[in-house]
Every structure is written in C-alpha cells, then in structure tokens.
Scaffold this motif. Structure first.
Motif, PDB file in Angstrom:
ATOM      1  N   PHE A   5       0.815  -1.222   0.000  1.00  0.00           N
ATOM      2  CA  PHE A   5       0.000   0.000   0.000  1.00  0.00           C
ATOM      3  C   PHE A   5       0.846   1.269   0.000  1.00  0.00           C
ATOM      4  O   PHE A   5       0.390   2.337   0.373  1.00  0.00           O
ATOM      5  CB  PHE A   5      -0.975   0.002   1.199  1.00  0.00           C
ATOM      6  CG  PHE A   5      -1.874  -1.201   1.226  1.00  0.00           C
ATOM      7  CD1 PHE A   5      -2.774  -1.437   0.199  1.00  0.00           C
ATOM      8  CD2 PHE A   5      -1.819  -2.111   2.271  1.00  0.00           C
ATOM      9  CE1 PHE A   5      -3.606  -2.548   0.210  1.00  0.00           C
ATOM     10  CE2 PHE A   5      -2.640  -3.235   2.290  1.00  0.00           C
ATOM     11  CZ  PHE A   5      -3.540  -3.455   1.256  1.00  0.00           C
ATOM     12  N   THR A   8       0.891   5.404   0.337  1.00  0.00           N
ATOM     13  CA  THR A   8      -0.279   5.897   1.095  1.00  0.00           C
ATOM     14  C   THR A   8      -0.222   5.416   2.547  1.00  0.00           C
ATOM     15  O   THR A   8      -0.481   6.178   3.483  1.00  0.00           O
ATOM     16  CB  THR A   8      -1.585   5.396   0.435  1.00  0.00           C
ATOM     17  OG1 THR A   8      -1.494   5.649  -0.965  1.00  0.00           O
ATOM     18  CG2 THR A   8      -2.804   6.089   1.000  1.00  0.00           C
ATOM     19  N   PHE A   9       0.130   4.138   2.718  1.00  0.00           N
ATOM     20  CA  PHE A   9       0.204   3.549   4.059  1.00  0.00           C
ATOM     21  C   PHE A   9       1.176   4.343   4.939  1.00  0.00           C
ATOM     22  O   PHE A   9       0.869   4.702   6.078  1.00  0.00           O
ATOM     23  CB  PHE A   9       0.663   2.086   3.922  1.00  0.00           C
ATOM     24  CG  PHE A   9       0.778   1.344   5.234  1.00  0.00           C
ATOM     25  CD1 PHE A   9      -0.358   0.941   5.918  1.00  0.00           C
ATOM     26  CD2 PHE A   9       2.023   1.039   5.773  1.00  0.00           C
ATOM     27  CE1 PHE A   9      -0.248   0.251   7.123  1.00  0.00           C
ATOM     28  CE2 PHE A   9       2.134   0.355   6.964  1.00  0.00           C
ATOM     29  CZ  PHE A   9       0.990  -0.045   7.646  1.00  0.00           C
ATOM     30  N   GLU A  10       2.361   4.653   4.370  1.00  0.00           N
ATOM     31  CA  GLU A  10       3.379   5.393   5.133  1.00  0.00           C
ATOM     32  C   GLU A  10       2.888   6.800   5.485  1.00  0.00           C
ATOM     33  O   GLU A  10       3.095   7.275   6.601  1.00  0.00           O
ATOM     34  CB  GLU A  10       4.681   5.487   4.322  1.00  0.00           C
ATOM     35  CG  GLU A  10       5.502   4.209   4.278  1.00  0.00           C
ATOM     36  CD  GLU A  10       4.978   3.157   3.306  1.00  0.00           C
ATOM     37  OE1 GLU A  10       5.574   2.080   3.233  1.00  0.00           O
ATOM     38  OE2 GLU A  10       3.960   3.404   2.615  1.00  0.00           O
ATOM     39  N   LYS A  11       2.254   7.457   4.518  1.00  0.00           N
ATOM     40  CA  LYS A  11       1.793   8.839   4.748  1.00  0.00           C
ATOM     41  C   LYS A  11       0.692   8.893   5.802  1.00  0.00           C
ATOM     42  O   LYS A  11       0.656   9.807   6.619  1.00  0.00           O
ATOM     43  CB  LYS A  11       1.268   9.437   3.431  1.00  0.00           C
ATOM     44  CG  LYS A  11       2.363   9.768   2.423  1.00  0.00           C
ATOM     45  CD  LYS A  11       1.742  10.278   1.120  1.00  0.00           C
ATOM     46  CE  LYS A  11       2.817  10.562   0.084  1.00  0.00           C
ATOM     47  NZ  LYS A  11       2.235  10.891  -1.229  1.00  0.00           N
ATOM     48  N   LYS A  12      -0.213   7.895   5.777  1.00  0.00           N
ATOM     49  CA  LYS A  12      -1.378   7.938   6.672  1.00  0.00           C
ATOM     50  C   LYS A  12      -1.079   7.439   8.078  1.00  0.00           C
ATOM     51  O   LYS A  12      -1.631   7.933   9.054  1.00  0.00           O
ATOM     52  CB  LYS A  12      -2.505   7.078   6.082  1.00  0.00           C
ATOM     53  CG  LYS A  12      -3.369   7.790   5.058  1.00  0.00           C
ATOM     54  CD  LYS A  12      -4.600   6.944   4.763  1.00  0.00           C
ATOM     55  CE  LYS A  12      -5.596   7.712   3.916  1.00  0.00           C
ATOM     56  NZ  LYS A  12      -6.808   6.934   3.658  1.00  0.00           N
ATOM     57  N   CYS A  48       8.922   5.050   2.422  1.00  0.00           N
ATOM     58  CA  CYS A  48       8.438   6.195   3.196  1.00  0.00           C
ATOM     59  C   CYS A  48       8.999   7.495   2.609  1.00  0.00           C
ATOM     60  O   CYS A  48      10.203   7.592   2.367  1.00  0.00           O
ATOM     61  CB  CYS A  48       8.902   6.052   4.644  1.00  0.00           C
ATOM     62  SG  CYS A  48       8.215   7.312   5.727  1.00  0.00           S
TER      63      CYS A  48
END
Length: 667
Positions: A5, A8-12, A48
């Motif tokens: 993911f 997006t996963f890292e940002k969220k 990331c």
C-alpha cells in the motif's frame, strides 16, 4: 502492508507504525520478534517519503544504535547473530531514505561496523559480514563523498582483502554484497575509484560470466527455495519443475554498467572485454535483469571507448549494432524490449552522424514500422474486447495494462526517432518519409491521448531538428499542434505547446502568421483557473515558454508590447527545468535593454522583478552555474548597488525568498 500500500500507508499511518515497531524492537526475550520488527521497519522506510521518516530519525537511530551495541556484545558472549544481522540491514535502509540527514549518526556507527567487517571472519558469520558491507556502502552513499572520503580507503582495503586472501567460492554470500558495495563506492568516489579497478574487475567479470545452474526439482524442493530471487522456475508437469539459478550474475552485470557510467574514459581499457561479455547476453533468456543490464551497458561502453579513437569505436559499434537490432525484434518481454530500444537511441546519440550504415538504417526502420503496425492492430483488438459480451472489470484491468505497455512502447519509438533527428537533422527526412504515415495517423483526433501525445512529440522533432525545411510537412502538423493546445489531456497540451515554441524558434519567418494565431489559445490555457494544479503545471509552463519563444524569435505578426504585461504576470516558472532558461533568458534580455514595459514607469516594476528572480532560485528553477542564472545574479547585484531601493524591495519578499536571495549574494 508497507510494500503493498506504499506510499499511502506510510503517509497515513506513520504515527502509529513507527512507534509501534520501535516498541517491539525492544523485545529482548523474543529475538525472532525483534528481527521481524527490524525487517518491517526496512519495508516501511524503503517506501516512506523522506520528510516523514526524518521526523523520527532521532528516535529510530537511538533505538537501533542501542540494539546494535547490545547484540554485538551478545554475539561475542553467546554467538547469537539473528537480530544483529537484521539491525545492520535496517540501519542501511534508514540511511538510504534519510540521505544527507544521516550524517549526524555517521561518526558513532562507522567504527562499530568497520570492526564487524574486520573480525567477522568465520564461515557462520559470512552473512553478517556481507550485510555489514552493504550497510557501510549505503551509509557512504547517503552522507556523500565529503563525509565518507576519510574512511573510503580503509573500507576499500578491508573489502579487497577478502578477495586477495583467496578467491571466494561462487556461492559465498559475501560475493554479491562485495560486488554491490564496490559499485556504490565507485558512485561516491567517481574518478577516484579508478585506482581500485584492476583489483575489483576480476571478481565482477567472473561473476557476470557465470553459467546458470540448471536443475529439475519436485514441488517440495521448489518450495524450499521459492523465496530466493536467484531462482526462476518453469513447470514441467504436476510434480516437476525446471529450475534455473542465475546466482549473482544480474547484479554483477549491473555493477559493470555502474563502472562504465561513472568512470567513463577511466574504464576504457575494459570496454572491449566487457562489450564481448555483454552483447551475447542480450539473448540471455534465463534472466530479464541480465538482458536489461546488457542493453544499459552499451551506450556507456561506447562513451568509455571514445578515447581509443574512431576506428576502435567503429569496430565496437559494428559488433554491437546488428545484435542490438536483432534483440529489439526478438525480445519476448515488453519491459526488456523497452530497455533495448532506449539503449539503441542512446548509442546513436553517443556516436553521432554516420554511425548507421544505409543497411542498418533500413533494418531499423523496418523494425520500427513493424512495431507501429502491431501497435495499431493491438489497439483494434482491445477495442473489440471492450465490446465483447465477456467484458468485465477484470478484462478492463488487463486491457489497461496493455494500454500502458503500448504507450510506453510508443515513447521508446519516439526516443529512437528523436536520436535519429538529433544526429542526422533534416538529412533524416528521406528516411522518415517511409514511416511518417504512422505518426500522422497517431495525431488524428479520434486516436487515444497517448497516440496523439507521441505523434506530436515526433513532429516536434521534425520541426526542431529540421529547421525551416520542416515546411514540407506543415500540412500534417499545423492543425494537430494548434488544436492540441486546447486538448483535454495535459500530456497532449504539453507536446502541442512545445511544438508551438519550437516552431517559433526553429521554423523560420514562414511561420510568423501561425505563431500569431496560436497565441490566444496558449494564453487561454495559461489563464485557466486550474492551470497551476499539479497535473497541469508542466503543460502550462510549456505554454508560457512557447509564448516566450514567439515574442523573442518570431514576433513579426505580433504586438509584443501588448502581450508583455500578460507574459510578466505569468511568472515565475519553476517546474520545467528545460524550459525555465528560455523564459528567464528572455526576462534578462528585456531588463538588460531597459525595456520600458517590463521595468514599468519610473522603474516601478523592480520589486516585482526581484521577487520573480528570488522565487525562481528558492524553487530551484535553474541551476546556479547556468549562464542565464549568472545573468540573473548580475541584475540583482546591479539593483543592489543602487542603494536603499534594493532594501525596500527585499523587505517585501517572503522569508524563503529573502533566504534564497541572501545565499545568492553571499556566494
């Protein structure tokens, strides 16, 4: 999740994931859990965004340094190495993402890591040593030459010692780590790495020359090695599989590309043996990565060989060219085929005019013609599948992948045509005529946007490199360029806007009327309320640059003074680094000639002009060493010498603009 993911996963979820993983890293009672936490942190940091990871850098590194120290002592006392191996890899990954921000931890980490490389000499510690070698080279790449140079010689000596004390067996885990580390250190040191070449080239060439290991395995055996990227399998029935192990061959080939690219003429003595190794590997069908590296090496090797003289270079190209053309035609994997096509384009640009014989040019055009015919046939097939009764979301997903592949293939065809126009200029016209029909068809309004985009790009080259002679093709390109400026698709608008600019610069006075006609369309695109959105900014800046080129080079049918205030209101530009020098070069010319429209009554526009220049440097729109940047700096210094007016102007700038200006003037 970090990988699937990303990003997006890292940002969220960084606020949850990073502290969570750091907590689990402390679980000394369960080393396997610790190791998995370290591995998960690798996955997270790899994808990331740097600004996010840097926020946590102190916390992450405090934890990793503490574990490194504790587990190092544990290795000495108990011989356990699982977590230590993982921590070293995690540190490498964090350094890779943090880049120059990692410099704060360099002095504390390097002594410990060097100690491991020096002393992890027993067979069971080979993997730890290999991972530590990887870690040190990635840290060096992150912090840069200035910081790493003090340790570079000692580290290279440590790594070379491994080979000089006796050749490593082919399956030694250290081999691939060593080969990759040498290439990274080559990137860091640049020309200074040349002294090590005679020592490292042997092992790298030997590994790149390895014959693949081929075996038949049953399903159980295959399961055991299925996670190993070195193995590739072909099923021979329900229970049997044909396994091919290419060991470290692909990474060794990548390293040879790196040496040739970084060292240029310093690699000239090795160009011949490496090219003899690489060209046959364009057909190494066991491994895509090997064929890709073989293609990537060729323009770099030709660049290296230039110092050997033209007859040596010509002989080398005669060896490469027929094989590369064959490889483009027969390559089964589309992604590798793209690499082969791009390699050919770069080879042509590297060698210059006359490199292609009449026969090889005809053969190339035959291949390009076949690729474009297949492109149109596949487009019709996809259209039929979308009308088929079995059509659903799954089919659409597959068709979209095929669309993307075809779009990318067109890009590579455009690269080859671009290389031929750059090299042969209008002399290529007579050859271009044989395949021109495809590109005319691509620009038709009912074609997909990607066809229209690449068709326009090819005709942009027809204009740019053919000069005024391009008038013979005007019936084909004038309407698509003019209409393309108003296209719904940003990539099409960008290609059309670039065409308007190159028509103004290179087309000659015959196109003065056309330039005047496209101006309102360009202005409409630039003034659109959404023109500065991320997806539109490149096409908008190309349009601003096109207006610039019309005003500067082909304004016979245009009222320049009427347009200049609008043009000035569109500045600054910063996104398109290729076009920025045209825009700022024209701005400098107007200021240097005291243009009254640009300077304003009683020079009232000077604060605005200083703000434009300051913002352009703050945004990195143009490299400071560029001649246009030097002219901008001279203008600022000239205004600075006029006293208090300058200080009033500076006071009106944003904080970022003031910093950018101050750095410029203190250089």
């Amino acid at each position: 999740m970090s990988t699937d993911f990303a990003p997006t996963f890292e940002k969220k979820f960084h606020q949850k994931v990073i502290p969570g993983l750091l907590m689990v890293l402390e679980d000394d009672q369960n080393p396997r859990v610790q190791a998995h936490a370290g591995a998960a942190l690798v996955n997270f940091s790899e994808d990331c965004p740097k600004p996010i990871l840097v926020q946590y850098l102190n916390e992450i590194m405090a934890k990793l340094e503490a574990i490194l120290s504790a587990k190092f002592n544990e290795l000495v006392e108990k011989g356990t190495k699982l977590v230590l191996e993982q921590v070293v890899t995690t540190i490498a990954s964090v350094a890779d993402t943090s880049e120059e921000q990692f410099v704060a931890y360099y002095d504390r980490l390097i002594p410990c890591l060097k100690y491991i490389i020096q002393n992890a000499n027993t067979p069971e510690l080979k993997m730890l040593r290999g991972k530590t070698i990887e870690c040190v080279s990635l840290i060096g790449l992150a912090v840069g030459k200035e910081k790493f140079i003090g340790d570079a010689t000692e580290i290279m000596d440590l790594l070379l010692k491994t080979h000089t004390e006796g050749d490593l067996p082919d399956d030694d885990p250290q081999t691939s780590y060593l080969i990759s580390a040498w290439a990274r250190i080559c990137k860091i040191l640049g020309k200074q790495f040349q002294q090590y070449l005679p020592l490292v080239i042997g092992p790298v060439m030997r590994t790149a020359s390895l014959k693949p290991e081929v075996t038949v395995m049953d399903n159980d055996d295959m399961d055991e090695v299925s996670g190993d990227d070195d193995w590739h399998f072909v099923s021979l029935g329900e229970q049997q599989n044909f396994g091919i192990r290419t060991a470290d061959k692909a990474s060794a080939c990548d390293m040879l590309v790196c040496y040739a690219r970084e060292l240029k003429e310093g690699f000239a003595d090795y160009a011949e043996p490496v090219v003899k190794l690489m060209v046959p590997m364009l057909k190494f069908y066991y491994h895509d990565g090997v064929r890709t590296a073989a293609a990537q090496s060729l323009p770099c090797l030709l660049e290296c060989a230039k110092v050997k003289g033209s007859s040596f270079l010509q002989g080398m190209w005669e060896f490469i060219c027929p094989e590369l053309l064959k490889a483009i035609e027969t390559e089964p994997e589309i992604n590798v085929k793209h690499e082969h096509m791009y390699s050919l384009a770069k080879c042509i640009e590297t060698l210059g005019k006359g490199c292609m014989t009449e026969d090889s040019l005809k053969e190339l055009l035959r291949i390009v013609d076949a690729i474009l015919k297949q492109h149109f046939e596949r487009a019709v097939e996809r259209l039929d599948k979308r009308k088929d009764e079995d059509y659903d979301e799954v089919v659409e997903e597959q068709l979209e992948d095929e669309d993307n592949d075809d779009n990318y293939t067109l890009g590579k065809v455009a690269d080859i045509i671009h290389a031929l126009f750059v090299t042969y200029k209008e002399d290529f016209y007579s050859y271009f005529d044989h395949i021109m029909g495809h590109f005319v068809k691509m620009m038709e309004p009912d074609q997909p946007w990607s066809d229209r985009q690449w068709g326009l790009c090819v005709f942009d080259d027809v204009i740019e490199f053919g000069g005024p002679s391009c008038i013979k093709y005007q019936q084909y390109f004038l309407r698509p360029i003019a209409e393309g400026v108003s296209d719904k698709n940003a990539a099409v608008r960008q290609a059309a806007a670039y065409g308007c600019g190159t028509l103004a610069m290179n087309g000659g006075p015959a196109f003065a009327g056309t330039c005047a006609e496209v101006l309102p369309r360009l202005a409409e695109m630039i003034n659109d309320p959404e023109s500065r959105l991320e997806e539109n900014i490149n096409s908008t800046e190309n349009a601003i640059s096109a207006v610039t080129k019309i005003l500067q080079h082909n304004s016979a049918s245009v009222n320049v003074d009427e347009i200049l205030p609008h043009w000035l209101s569109w500045l600054p530009v910063w996104e398109d680094r290729d076009e920025a020098p045209h825009v700022y070069g024209y701005l400098c010319s107007l200021i240097e000639t005291n243009n009254t429209v640009v300077l304003g009554p009683n020079s009232s526009n000077i604060p605005r002009l200083i703000a434009i220049i300051a913002e352009s440097f703050h945004r990195g729109a143009i490299c400071q060493k560029h001649p246009v940047a030097q002219r901008m700096i001279s203008i600022i210094r000239q205004i600075q010498s006029s006293g208090e007016i300058f200080q009033l102007c500076v006071n009106q700038l944003t904080a970022e603009q003031q910093v950018a200006l101050s750095e410029l003037l203190n250089e």
